[in-house]
Write an enzyme that holds these catalytic residues in place. Structure first.
Site, PDB file in Angstrom:
ATOM      1  N   CYS A 194     -75.386  19.332  21.867  1.00 51.37           N
ATOM      2  CA  CYS A 194     -74.728  20.578  22.264  1.00 51.37           C
ATOM      3  C   CYS A 194     -74.369  21.367  21.015  1.00 51.37           C
ATOM      4  O   CYS A 194     -73.995  20.800  19.993  1.00 51.37           O
ATOM      5  CB  CYS A 194     -73.466  20.290  23.069  1.00 51.37           C
ATOM      6  N   CYS A 253     -64.945  16.619  21.527  1.00 49.62           N
ATOM      7  CA  CYS A 253     -66.075  16.109  22.325  1.00 49.62           C
ATOM      8  C   CYS A 253     -67.103  15.383  21.464  1.00 49.62           C
ATOM      9  O   CYS A 253     -67.539  15.901  20.432  1.00 49.62           O
ATOM     10  CB  CYS A 253     -66.738  17.270  23.053  1.00 49.62           C
ATOM     11  N   CYS A 300     -66.984  21.825  20.447  1.00 44.72           N
ATOM     12  CA  CYS A 300     -65.602  21.564  20.829  1.00 44.72           C
ATOM     13  C   CYS A 300     -65.122  20.360  20.020  1.00 44.72           C
ATOM     14  O   CYS A 300     -65.829  19.356  19.919  1.00 44.72           O
ATOM     15  CB  CYS A 300     -65.505  21.285  22.327  1.00 44.72           C
ATOM     16  N   ASN A 318     -60.664  11.285  26.496  1.00 42.94           N
ATOM     17  CA  ASN A 318     -61.291   9.992  26.217  1.00 42.94           C
ATOM     18  C   ASN A 318     -61.611   9.909  24.738  1.00 42.94           C
ATOM     19  O   ASN A 318     -62.281  10.788  24.208  1.00 42.94           O
ATOM     20  CB  ASN A 318     -62.586   9.838  27.016  1.00 42.94           C
ATOM     21  N   CYS A 323     -73.744  12.771  37.374  1.00 44.09           N
ATOM     22  CA  CYS A 323     -73.417  13.696  36.281  1.00 44.09           C
ATOM     23  C   CYS A 323     -74.677  13.906  35.438  1.00 44.09           C
ATOM     24  O   CYS A 323     -75.266  12.955  34.928  1.00 44.09           O
ATOM     25  CB  CYS A 323     -72.272  13.103  35.449  1.00 44.09           C
ATOM     26  N   GLU A 337     -78.585  11.420  28.659  1.00 43.25           N
ATOM     27  CA  GLU A 337     -77.746  10.529  29.442  1.00 43.25           C
ATOM     28  C   GLU A 337     -77.415  11.129  30.801  1.00 43.25           C
ATOM     29  O   GLU A 337     -77.193  12.325  30.927  1.00 43.25           O
ATOM     30  CB  GLU A 337     -76.443  10.263  28.688  1.00 43.25           C
ATOM     31  N   CYS A 356     -66.154  11.431  30.493  1.00 39.91           N
ATOM     32  CA  CYS A 356     -66.293  12.808  30.005  1.00 39.91           C
ATOM     33  C   CYS A 356     -66.208  12.864  28.494  1.00 39.91           C
ATOM     34  O   CYS A 356     -65.294  12.304  27.896  1.00 39.91           O
ATOM     35  CB  CYS A 356     -65.163  13.679  30.518  1.00 39.91           C
TER      36      CYS A 356
HETATM   37  N1  SAH Z   1     -70.533  21.750  28.201  1.00 42.66           N
HETATM   38  C1  SAH Z   1     -69.909  21.884  29.466  1.00 42.66           C
HETATM   39  C2  SAH Z   1     -70.167  20.710  30.384  1.00 42.66           C
HETATM   40  C3  SAH Z   1     -70.139  19.335  29.761  1.00 42.66           C
HETATM   41  S1  SAH Z   1     -68.590  18.774  29.177  1.00 42.66           S
HETATM   42  C4  SAH Z   1     -68.431  22.110  29.288  1.00 42.66           C
HETATM   43  O1  SAH Z   1     -67.926  21.941  28.194  1.00 42.66           O
HETATM   44  O2  SAH Z   1     -67.790  22.509  30.253  1.00 42.66           O
HETATM   45  C5  SAH Z   1     -67.763  18.312  30.685  1.00 42.66           C
HETATM   46  C6  SAH Z   1     -66.237  18.260  30.582  1.00 42.66           C
HETATM   47  O3  SAH Z   1     -65.832  17.188  29.719  1.00 42.66           O
HETATM   48  C7  SAH Z   1     -65.635  19.530  29.989  1.00 42.66           C
HETATM   49  O4  SAH Z   1     -64.602  19.996  30.810  1.00 42.66           O
HETATM   50  C8  SAH Z   1     -65.061  19.058  28.660  1.00 42.66           C
HETATM   51  O5  SAH Z   1     -63.941  19.822  28.302  1.00 42.66           O
HETATM   52  C9  SAH Z   1     -64.730  17.619  28.939  1.00 42.66           C
HETATM   53  N2  SAH Z   1     -64.639  16.764  27.756  1.00 42.66           N
HETATM   54  C10 SAH Z   1     -65.348  16.852  26.625  1.00 42.66           C
HETATM   55  N3  SAH Z   1     -64.986  15.866  25.766  1.00 42.66           N
HETATM   56  C11 SAH Z   1     -64.042  15.141  26.397  1.00 42.66           C
HETATM   57  C12 SAH Z   1     -63.297  13.966  26.040  1.00 42.66           C
HETATM   58  N4  SAH Z   1     -63.486  13.355  24.869  1.00 42.66           N
HETATM   59  N5  SAH Z   1     -62.412  13.485  26.925  1.00 42.66           N
HETATM   60  C13 SAH Z   1     -62.255  14.076  28.142  1.00 42.66           C
HETATM   61  N6  SAH Z   1     -62.936  15.165  28.528  1.00 42.66           N
HETATM   62  C14 SAH Z   1     -63.819  15.698  27.661  1.00 42.66           C
HETATM   63 FE1  SF4 Z   2     -70.611  21.034  24.428  1.00 40.83          FE
HETATM   64 FE2  SF4 Z   2     -68.888  19.016  24.606  1.00 40.83          FE
HETATM   65 FE3  SF4 Z   2     -67.989  21.508  24.306  1.00 40.83          FE
HETATM   66 FE4  SF4 Z   2     -69.108  20.801  26.633  1.00 40.83          FE
HETATM   67  S1  SF4 Z   2     -67.217  19.964  25.759  1.00 40.83           S
HETATM   68  S2  SF4 Z   2     -69.492  22.668  25.450  1.00 40.83           S
HETATM   69  S3  SF4 Z   2     -70.668  19.350  25.896  1.00 40.83           S
HETATM   70  S4  SF4 Z   2     -69.216  20.376  22.822  1.00 40.83           S
END
Ligand code: SAH
Ligand code: SF4
Length: 378
Positions: A142, A149, A146, A326, A135, A100, A369
Site C-alpha cells: 500500500c 499499519c 498510515c 493490533n 477480507c 493475503e 486488521c
Molecule cells: N486501505 C483501506 C482498507 C484496508 S485497512 C483503509 O485504510 O481503510 C482496513 C482497516 O484496518 C482500516 O480501517 C485501518 O485503519 C485498520 N488498521 C490498519 N492497521 C491497523 C492495526 N495495526 N490495528 C488495527 N486496525 C488497523
Molecule cells: Fe494502506 Fe494500511 Fe493505510 Fe489502509 S491502513 S490505507 S492498508 S497503509
C-alpha cells in the site's frame, strides 16, 4: 503448434467480464452464448481448468487451450489457522506473487477451534459455521503510509487486476464449498491495499462478483483511508453494484489524523466528509466510520467526546466501528489499555452515536486488521 523460441503468451480468461468473454469467443468463431457458459464455469462452478468445462465440446476446449487461453485463477498457496477459526491465506496470483486473504467464520461452534490443526493445509476445513466474512486485498502492499499499519511498511508493490481481486474470493468460496443460496457471506475490501487507489480493478472485481457470481453488493463493504476522488467516483455507481462504504477515520481531528495518516494533509476531514455526503445511501444503509484506538493517542475520553461531535456534525446516517490497535513489529504505538475500548464505546453511546467493537480476529496468525504483510511464519 508452437514455433520454438516463440512462447505463446498466456491468455487469462479469468477476470474478463461478459463483454470481454464474448469478444474472445468471437475470435474463435463461437457464438456469444458460449461466453455465458464460460462465465458460469469460472465464476459460479469455480472451475480452474478448461478441460473441466463439460458444457463445451472437447474440440473447443482443446482449441482454446492450444491457443494459450487459460481459466486459472489466484490459488491458495498457504493456509494459517487461528485458534478462533479464522484462516489467513497466502494467495498466489497466476503471475507468481502473493497477497493475503482472510476467512472469518461465525456461528455455532465456529470459534471453538483449538488450533490443533494449525499449519496443516491438506485437510479439508470443518463446516462449523453458517456465516462468514471474507477480507479481500486490492493491492500488493500500500502506498498510503498510515503510521500504525503493517501493510504500509511494504510500500506499494503493484495493483491487483480485477481477476486477481475476484479470484481471492472465488478461491475461498471454493475451499469452503460455499453455497451462496444457503450460506451468508459478507465481503470486506479491507485487506492489503487501498481499493480507491486501484479503482478500476476494485470495481471491476465487484461487478464480476455481483453480476457473474451472484454475491450481493449489500453484503460487501469497501474501506478507504479517505481518497476523495475515489469516493466521488464511487458515489456515481449504481445501487445494483455499489458496496457499502466504510471510512477509516481513526482520529478525532485533523491535527491527530494528519500525524497518524499523512493522507489527511491532502484530503482533510472536511473534504472527506463532503465527498461521503455525495453517496446516496439506500434505505437503512449507514456509513461506517472505522476508528482504530491507539493507546494514549486516540483512546482518551476527550477523544471519544470529540469523535461524537464530529460524527454528529456530519449529519450522516453513520455508525462507528471501534478497533483496538493490533501491534506489529517495528510500529511504535501502544495497544489501548484494558477497558479503554469499552469506555470509548459507552462514551459514544452516551452522546447518541452507535458504536460497535470489532473483535480482533486471528491475531495469533497475523490475520487481524493492519497485520497483513505476507508474514510467512505461521
Ligand atoms: N486501505 C483501506 C482498507 C484496508 S485497512 C483503509 O485504510 O481503510 C482496513 C482497516 O484496518 C482500516 O480501517 C485501518 O485503519 C485498520 N488498521 C490498519 N492497521 C491497523 C492495526 N495495526 N490495528 C488495527 N486496525 C488497523
Ligand atoms: Fe494502506 Fe494500511 Fe493505510 Fe489502509 S491502513 S490505507 S492498508 S497503509
Amino acid at each position: 503448434m508452437q514455433i520454438s523460441g516463440e512462447e505463446t503468451a498466456p491468455k487469462p480468461l479469468f477476470g474478463l467480464d461478459a463483454a470481454g468473454l464474448a469478444e474472445v469467443m468471437a475470435t474463435v468463431g463461437e457464438p456469444a452464448w458460449r461466453s455465458r457458459q464460460l462465465a458460469e464455469a469460472m465464476y459460479r462452478q469455480r472451475l480452474t481448468e478448461l478441460d473441466a468445462i463439460t458444457t463445451f465440446p472437447k474440440a473447443l476446449r482443446e482449441r482454446l487451450s492450444t491457443e494459450g487461453f487459460s481459466i486459472a485463477r489466484a490459488r491458495i498457496a498457504q493456509v494459517f489457522k487461528s485458534v478462533d477459526g479464522t484462516e489467513r491465506y497466502l494467495v498466489e496470483t497466476p503471475k507468481g506473487d502473493t497477497v493475503e486473504t482472510v476467512w472469518m467464520p461465525e456461528g455455532d461452534g465456529g470459534e471453538a477451534g483449538d488450533g490443533s490443526e494449525a499449519g496443516e493445509t491438506g485437510k479439508g476445513p470443518e463446516r462449523d459455521w453458517n456465516r462468514a466474512t471474507i477480507c479481500v486485498s486490492s493491492q500488493v502492499g500500500c502506498a498510503v503510509n498510515c503510521q500504525f499499519c503493517l501493510t504500509a511498511k511494504l510500500g506499494l508493490q503493484r495493483n491487483l487486476t480485477a481477476g486477481e481481486i475476484a479470484g481471492q474470493v472465488i478461491s475461498v468460496l471454493d475451499r469452503h464449498a460455499v453455497e451462496l443460496g444457503r450460506d451468508r457471506i459478507n465481503l470486506v475490501f479491507m485487506g492489503m491495499g487501498e481499493p480507491f487507489l486501484n479503482y478500476e480493478s476494485f470495481m471491476g472485481a465487484v461487478k464480476l462478483l455481483v453480476e457473474e457470481s451472484g454475491l450481493s453488493p449489500q453484503r460487501m463493504t469497501v474501506s478507504t483511508s479517505g481518497i476523495v476522488p475515489g469516493i466521488e467516483r464511487f458515489a456515481q455507481e449504481l445501487d445494483a453494484v455499489r458496496p457499502k462504504l466504510a471510512i477509516s477515520l481513526n482520529a478525532p481531528n485533523d491535527e491527530v489524523r494528519s500525524e497518524i495518516m499523512p493522507i489527511n494533509r491532502k484530503w482533510p476531514i472536511e473534504a472527506l466528509i463532503d465527498a461521503v455526503r455525495q453517496v446516496r445511501l439506500r434505505p437503512r444503509e449507514r456509513i461506517t466510520f472505522e476508528y482504530v484506538l491507539l493507546g494514549g493517542v486516540t483512546d482518551r475520553p476527550q477523544d471519544a467526546h470529540e469523535v461524537a461531535r464530529l460524527v454528529r456534525r456530519t449529519g450522516l446516517a453513520a455508525k462507528v466501528n471501534l478497533i483496538a490497535w493490533n501491534p506489529g513489529p517495528g510500529i511504535a504505538y501502544q495497544m489501548p489499555r484494558e477497558g479503554a475500548v469499552e469506555s470509548f464505546k459507552n462514551a459514544l453511546a452516551a452522546e447518541g452515536i452507535t458504536a460497535y467493537l470489532r473483535r480482533p480476529r486471528g491475531r495469533d496468525i497475523y490475520a487481524a486488521c493492519g497485520q497483513l504483510k505476507r508474514t510467512v511464519e505461521g
